[in-house]
Design a protein around this motif. Sequence first.
Motif, PDB file in Angstrom:
ATOM      1  N   ASN A 103       0.827  -1.202   0.000  1.00 42.27           N
ATOM      2  CA  ASN A 103       0.000   0.000   0.000  1.00 42.27           C
ATOM      3  C   ASN A 103       0.866   1.258   0.000  1.00 42.27           C
ATOM      4  N   SER A 104       1.920   1.269   0.793  1.00 43.04           N
ATOM      5  CA  SER A 104       2.807   2.437   0.849  1.00 43.04           C
ATOM      6  C   SER A 104       3.523   2.659  -0.469  1.00 43.04           C
ATOM      7  N   ARG A 107       1.124   4.164  -2.846  1.00 45.06           N
ATOM      8  CA  ARG A 107       0.868   5.565  -2.513  1.00 45.06           C
ATOM      9  C   ARG A 107       2.048   6.453  -2.912  1.00 45.06           C
ATOM     10  N   ILE A 108       3.262   5.938  -2.827  1.00 48.98           N
ATOM     11  CA  ILE A 108       4.432   6.714  -3.263  1.00 48.98           C
ATOM     12  C   ILE A 108       4.351   6.956  -4.770  1.00 48.98           C
ATOM     13  N   TYR A 124       3.679  14.113   2.205  1.00 48.38           N
ATOM     14  CA  TYR A 124       3.017  12.897   1.719  1.00 48.38           C
ATOM     15  C   TYR A 124       4.026  11.783   1.505  1.00 48.38           C
ATOM     16  N   ASN A 127       5.662  10.486   4.823  1.00 54.36           N
ATOM     17  CA  ASN A 127       4.731   9.624   5.553  1.00 54.36           C
ATOM     18  C   ASN A 127       4.670   8.242   4.900  1.00 54.36           C
ATOM     19  N   ASP A 128       4.593   8.208   3.578  1.00 56.06           N
ATOM     20  CA  ASP A 128       4.523   6.927   2.883  1.00 56.06           C
ATOM     21  C   ASP A 128       5.830   6.141   2.993  1.00 56.06           C
ATOM     22  N   THR A 131       5.867   4.671   6.461  1.00 57.72           N
ATOM     23  CA  THR A 131       4.920   3.558   6.512  1.00 57.72           C
ATOM     24  C   THR A 131       5.476   2.346   5.778  1.00 57.72           C
ATOM     25  N   ALA A 132       6.154   2.582   4.659  1.00 58.41           N
ATOM     26  CA  ALA A 132       6.769   1.475   3.916  1.00 58.41           C
ATOM     27  C   ALA A 132       7.861   0.802   4.751  1.00 58.41           C
TER      28      ALA A 132
END
Length: 188
Positions: A103-104, A107-108, A124, A127-128, A131-132
């Motif tokens: 998901n990360s 999103r990247i 953004y 954060n991604d 999270t990754a």
Amino acid sequence: MEKNFINFIKKDTKSLVVPLLMMVLGVLFVVKRAGVLSFAVQLIGVLFIVIAVVLGFSLLAAFAPSVIIFAGLLLIIGIAFLVNPGSLIGFVIMAVGFIILINSILRIFDARRVRGKDKDFVKYVANDILTAILGFLLFFLSDSVADAIFIIIGIFMTVLGISNIYTAYRVYKGGRYIDDGTDVVWEE
């Protein structure tokens, strides 16, 4: 009308349910990580079984044999999660890490579209990326990272619960508020 904190607790205890629940869960996350994880795996198993039953008896299952096969697989996985949650904890943590990682990464790639159009682009992407990294750690180092994350989450939940109770004490200690029957509203 003047009310003190003890009267508030007697009349409006429902306002303290969430902070107390957070404190209890926080302590359980720190003290009984394996039990909480085992319960979570069992809960996932129950959800899989419910989804399998709903899919199996749906109208879609009558027209698509693949839905019956998928429902059967979900049922078998759900039963396995219920019967032996302890040995599947590592697998579930790895699966969650994999989902977070994928998901990360997606999103990247999506963030490329906002580059140059939004001043918060770096936030953004940062954060991604963080999270990754979390997903990567959970996927490849599941047990030790999951323990550390549970301890951190447990500590934060306990502190937030205590903080919320303290805030309620400060707000309602000798404060003036009106109880209109639905919610506590400040009197102006």
